[in-house]
Design a protein around this motif. Structure first.
Motif, short mmCIF file in Angstrom:
data_model
loop_
_atom_site.label_atom_id
_atom_site.label_comp_id
_atom_site.label_asym_id
_atom_site.label_seq_id
_atom_site.Cartn_x
_atom_site.Cartn_y
_atom_site.Cartn_z
N GLU A 207 -7.05 -7.59 6.68
CA GLU A 207 -7.36 -8.43 5.52
C GLU A 207 -7.53 -7.59 4.26
N ALA A 208 -8.14 -6.42 4.38
CA ALA A 208 -8.26 -5.52 3.22
C ALA A 208 -6.87 -5.14 2.69
N GLU A 209 -5.94 -4.86 3.61
CA GLU A 209 -4.58 -4.52 3.20
C GLU A 209 -3.90 -5.70 2.50
N ALA A 210 -4.13 -6.91 3.01
CA ALA A 210 -3.52 -8.08 2.37
C ALA A 210 -4.02 -8.23 0.94
N HIS A 211 -5.30 -7.98 0.71
CA HIS A 211 -5.84 -8.06 -0.65
C HIS A 211 -5.30 -6.93 -1.53
N LEU A 212 -5.15 -5.73 -0.96
CA LEU A 212 -4.57 -4.63 -1.73
C LEU A 212 -3.15 -4.95 -2.17
N ARG A 213 -2.37 -5.53 -1.29
CA ARG A 213 -0.99 -5.88 -1.64
C ARG A 213 -0.95 -6.88 -2.79
N ARG A 214 -1.87 -7.84 -2.78
CA ARG A 214 -1.92 -8.82 -3.87
C ARG A 214 -2.25 -8.13 -5.19
N LEU A 215 -3.24 -7.21 -5.16
CA LEU A 215 -3.63 -6.50 -6.37
C LEU A 215 -2.49 -5.63 -6.89
N VAL A 216 -1.77 -4.97 -5.98
CA VAL A 216 -0.64 -4.14 -6.39
C VAL A 216 0.46 -5.01 -7.00
N LYS A 217 0.74 -6.15 -6.36
CA LYS A 217 1.80 -7.03 -6.87
C LYS A 217 1.42 -7.59 -8.24
N GLN A 218 0.12 -7.81 -8.48
CA GLN A 218 -0.34 -8.30 -9.78
C GLN A 218 -0.41 -7.19 -10.83
N GLY A 219 -0.19 -5.94 -10.41
CA GLY A 219 -0.28 -4.83 -11.33
C GLY A 219 -1.70 -4.44 -11.66
N ARG A 220 -2.65 -4.82 -10.80
CA ARG A 220 -4.07 -4.53 -11.06
C ARG A 220 -4.56 -3.31 -10.27
N ALA A 221 -3.75 -2.84 -9.32
CA ALA A 221 -4.08 -1.63 -8.55
C ALA A 221 -2.77 -0.95 -8.19
N GLU A 222 -2.86 0.32 -7.79
CA GLU A 222 -1.67 1.06 -7.40
C GLU A 222 -2.02 2.12 -6.37
N ALA A 223 -1.00 2.53 -5.60
CA ALA A 223 -1.19 3.62 -4.65
C ALA A 223 -1.25 4.94 -5.40
N VAL A 224 -2.09 5.84 -4.92
CA VAL A 224 -2.21 7.16 -5.53
C VAL A 224 -1.10 8.05 -4.99
N THR A 225 -0.24 8.51 -5.86
CA THR A 225 0.91 9.33 -5.46
C THR A 225 0.46 10.58 -4.71
N GLY A 226 1.10 10.80 -3.56
CA GLY A 226 0.83 12.00 -2.78
C GLY A 226 -0.36 11.92 -1.85
N SER A 227 -1.11 10.82 -1.88
CA SER A 227 -2.28 10.71 -1.00
C SER A 227 -1.84 10.42 0.44
N ASP A 228 -2.55 11.00 1.40
CA ASP A 228 -2.23 10.83 2.82
C ASP A 228 -3.51 10.97 3.65
N PRO A 229 -4.02 9.87 4.23
CA PRO A 229 -3.49 8.50 4.17
C PRO A 229 -3.55 7.95 2.75
N VAL A 230 -2.74 6.94 2.50
CA VAL A 230 -2.59 6.43 1.15
C VAL A 230 -3.89 5.81 0.65
N THR A 231 -4.28 6.19 -0.54
CA THR A 231 -5.42 5.58 -1.21
C THR A 231 -4.94 4.73 -2.36
N TYR A 232 -5.76 3.78 -2.77
CA TYR A 232 -5.43 2.88 -3.85
C TYR A 232 -6.53 2.93 -4.90
N VAL A 233 -6.13 2.70 -6.14
CA VAL A 233 -7.09 2.76 -7.25
C VAL A 233 -6.77 1.64 -8.24
#
Length: 349
Positions: A321-347
């Motif tokens: 469910e957390a991932e589903a909310h992250l995808r919505r925020l990314v699609k809305q342009g309100r959050a993004e993945a941090v380039t080069g992070s592993d595992p991937v973080t979002y901000v």
């Protein structure tokens, strides 16, 4: 007919529609409301309940109290593939010869579940949780020798033999039951619109069997249902919110959900849920002021109990469910993945 707690297990909603309370073992939801719809060819079930002897007994006893039996059933319409809805479908079909209908997107999940070896699922889940930033102690049980693992429930659900086509009337002779595709809770979730006057003449447009899409007090889980061999990035929360608005515009006189109780004023409940999800997305942005993995975000999100008290399997659902909310925020342009992070973080952005 009443349960051991004295609660009625069957209820007559009028107009040839009744509901049966079919228990879900060891689950706080308690039971699934299975609906019995009279037709000119015999009763049709909407959902069937969990595959468990006590659930089967409740289903058959409930049908008897309604003056019918499993043997007389004409068909089964499944709102979505989850085991508390689809679990008994195979047993019902075997006992009655009734057809079983489901939306193609959920039928695809059922087929994939039946055809994929459990070992493939464990490997896939371990990889997904690793990518989400889960700690090793959480992932380790997925790597134990197969003989020592507990089997997943519902690994061989019944394969439906009919497809529910959105917008079309279903095969219920003498009734008008139209399929409304409402993805989000699952990719193939459907609500079912009974396009007939309400038996009590309540204002609105017929009655809606809402499955888990629209419940009077509960916010349904929005997670990820993905093919391990398909890299498509889905947006289930976006799908759910769009589906909610569509149901709100339908304005049925009464909603007959799969859990809790029947209720009215679908547009009001839809507005509540839309506001809830927007508030939650805004709250997550505050958490994402510093980069977080999906697992770290799930740890910090508000659930029905503190994170340390959430059981193992439920933590997997929470991360989904957390991932589903992250995808919505990314699609809305309100959050993004941090380039080069592993595992991937979002901000937040």
């Amino acid at each position: 007919m009443k349960s051991s707690q004295g609660e009625p297990t069957t209820y007559d909603h009028g107009g040839g529609v009744r509901s049966l309370r079919v228990p879900i073992p060891d689950n706080p939801l308690g039971h699934t409301l299975v609906y019995v719809v009279d037709t000119d060819r015999g009763p049709v079930l909407i959902d069937t309940g969990w595959d468990d002897p006590a659930s089967w007994e409740a289903l058959t006893a409930g049908l008897t109290s309604c003056g019918t039996s499993v043997a007389e059933l004409y068909g089964v319409v499944i709102t979505h593939h989850h085991p508390d809805h689809h679990g008994l479908s195979g047993q019902v079909r075997e006992a009655s010869g009734a057809w079983v209908a489901m939306h193609a997107a959920d039928t695809s999940i059922v087929r994939r579940t039946r055809e994929t070896r459990p070992e493939r699922w464990y490997t896939y889940m371990a990889a997904k949780l690793t990518a989400a930033g889960a700690p090793e102690e959480h992932i380790a049980p997925l790597r134990t020798p197969p003989a020592r693992r507990r089997p997943f429930p519902g690994l061989a659900p019944a394969l439906p033999d009919r497809e529910i086509v959105p917008g079309e009337l279903l095969d219920l002779p003498g009734r008008r039951l139209r399929a409304i595709w409402t993805p989000g809770h699952t990719p193939g979730h459907v609500c079912l619109h009974l396009e007939e006057d309400h038996p009590s003449r309540l204002p609105g447009h017929g009655r809606l069997f809402s499955g888990d899409h629209l419940l009077p007090e509960i916010t349904p889980h929005i997670g990820l249902y993905e093919d391990p061999d398909d890299a498509t990035v889905t947006d289930p929360l976006g799908d759910y919110l769009d589906s909610l608005e569509r149901v709100g515009r339908l304005a049925p006189a009464e909603i007959l959900p799969a859990h809790q109780y029947a209720f009215t004023d679908a547009p009001f409940r839809v507005r509540e849920l839309l506001t809830h999800h927007e508030d939650r997305l805004t709250g997550l942005l505050a958490l994402l002021a510093t980069p977080l993995t999906p697992w770290q975000l799930a740890e910090r999100m508000e659930w029905n109990r503190p994170w340390p008290q959430i059981p193992y399997g439920s933590r997997n659902i929470a991360v989904s469910e957390a991932e589903a909310h992250l995808r919505r925020l990314v699609k809305q342009g309100r959050a993004e993945a941090v380039t080069g992070s592993d595992p991937v973080t979002y901000v937040a952005v």
